[in-house]
Design an enzyme around this catalytic site. Structure first.
Site, short mmCIF file in Angstrom:
data_model
loop_
_atom_site.label_atom_id
_atom_site.label_comp_id
_atom_site.label_asym_id
_atom_site.label_seq_id
_atom_site.Cartn_x
_atom_site.Cartn_y
_atom_site.Cartn_z
N HIS A 177 1.15 -0.94 -0.12
CA HIS A 177 0.44 0.31 -0.08
C HIS A 177 0.83 1.33 -0.21
CE1 HIS A 177 -3.43 2.23 0.78
NE2 HIS A 177 -3.23 3.16 0.81
N CYS A 178 0.84 2.26 -0.87
CA CYS A 178 1.91 3.15 -0.78
C CYS A 178 0.40 4.51 -0.09
CB CYS A 178 1.49 3.78 -2.79
SG CYS A 178 2.91 4.95 -3.16
N ILE A 179 1.72 5.21 0.60
CA ILE A 179 1.07 6.06 1.32
C ILE A 179 0.93 7.71 0.64
CG2 ILE A 179 1.48 5.42 3.20
CD1 ILE A 179 3.48 7.11 3.69
N ASN A 182 -2.21 6.92 -1.98
CA ASN A 182 -3.58 6.21 -1.07
C ASN A 182 -4.44 5.36 -2.60
OD1 ASN A 182 -4.67 6.04 1.37
ND2 ASN A 182 -6.28 7.64 -0.41
#
Length: 367
Positions: A177-179, A182
């Site tokens: 999950h890439c912050i 998002n």
């Protein structure tokens, strides 16, 4: 003061990023660097626990708000930097900039917005009725298992998929999950994630060249001290351009390292999520706890050695399932199986999903 603050934050960000990425490599095992990384991870875990507590108190709204705060903040910072570049830095080099370079600058800025928006809203690979056919379950049954039910979604998880606790959904070929966008990175949008990384490298790298050119046109003392004096003690235009140079050189290194890591994962035929799983397998091998069993038990070719207390309170060696830790082999039936210790991931285990670098790359991009 503002200039020094920006430089300090950038340097600290660079150091922490390198620490998280490389601090757990074998060459740093049992060193102060690994211990510092573990302390940093512990702090992050505590912050995550506090965040989860607040999220529960706000009925899940906090995760939604903070999730969009980072990518929108990123786009806001990029927009401000672009604006400052056009009104401060570009006038210095305008007379020496060719038409091709001018349009390349505009193109580099445009694709930043385009790639970010695509990566933010692209589908990582939602699971449906045909998803189980995307990747076959490995014959080894080592890191993915048949009929593995997601406890949250209540669906059978296809091979190479994972449930994301942030998005609260299972995705195909889950990577992470890439912050920054998002969004999860998975089967369908990994190519857009790679594009996002490449255009950021281009923006930061070319931005460094352009801004350095603007400063270089004014330099009379071609030394580090001369450069530092020009960007700190002359005017606001040079200070802003100097900040751009420092930010670009620091963060282009970070993004290049991160991109190189993903290219290495492609070379190995693994995802970020699978790399963690293989790390657990290597840990079992290091402890001499992983064994290959024949004939396979319930299609499982590998078992974990463990100890349990018998009814007489004595220690008994058993072999348990990697899937659910159920006991598969006891002393009473151990003679029915050939149990061989696994000594190396490289020589004793095949990664069924590794088809070679180019085939792995095509598998991740042309979908």
């Amino acid at each position: 003061m503002f200039f020094r603050t920006i430089v300090t934050i950038s340097i600290i960000s660079f150091i922490l990023t390198c620490l998280l990425i490389f601090g757990d490599s074998p060459s740093f095992r049992n060193t102060p660097i690994q211990k510092l990384r573990n302390q940093l991870l512990n702090v992050l875990r505590q912050l995550n626990q506090f965040y989860s507590y607040l999220d529960q108190k706000t009925n899940g709204q906090l995760i939604f708000i903070l999730g969009w705060l980072i990518p929108l903040g990123y786009l806001a910072v990029v927009t401000v930097c672009f604006y400052q570049f056009w009104i401060k830095t570009f006038p210095i080099i305008e007379s020496t900039t060719s038409t091709l370079s001018y349009y390349y600058i505009i193109l580099s800025m445009f694709v930043i917005y385009l790639s970010t928006v695509i990566a933010m809203f692209s589908d990582p690979g939602s699971i449906n009725a045909t998803s189980l056919k995307t990747y076959p379950y490995e014959p080894n049954q080592l890191i993915f298992f048949n009929n593995n039910l997601c406890s949250t979604c209540k669906i059978v998880k296809p091979a190479r998929s994972k449930h994301c606790s942030v998005c609260n959904k299972c995705y195909l070929l889950y990577d992470h999950h890439c912050i920054w966008i998002n969004n999860c990175i998975g089967y369908y949008n990994y190519k857009w994630f790679l594009l996002y990384l490449v255009v950021n490298i281009n923006m930061l790298g070319y931005g460094f060249i352009v801004c350095f050119k603007a400063i270089n046109l004014q330099l009379t003392n071609y030394t580090l001290s001369g450069f530092w004096n020009l960007i700190t003690r002359t005017n606001d235009t040079n200070k802003i351009t100097g900040i751009f140079i420092i930010l670009c050189i620091i963060f282009v290194i970070i993004v290049i390292i991160f991109t190189a890591l993903h290219l290495r994962y492609i070379y190995l035929g693994v995802t970020t999520n699978e790399l963690d799983k293989w790390g657990e397998i290597e840990y079992l091998i290091d402890l001499n706890l992983l064994y290959k069993v024949s004939p396979p038990i319930n299609n499982q070719m590998f078992v974990e050695k463990a100890s349990v207390r018998s009814k007489t309170l004595s220690e008994e060696t058993v072999y348990i399932s990697l899937k659910d830790e159920t006991i598969l082999i006891k002393n009473v039936n151990i003679a029915d199986y050939n149990i061989i210790p696994v000594e190396s991931v490289i020589s004793d285990i095949d990664n069924e999903y590794d088809k070679g670098f180019w085939n792995n790359l095509k598998d991740r991009i042309f979908v």
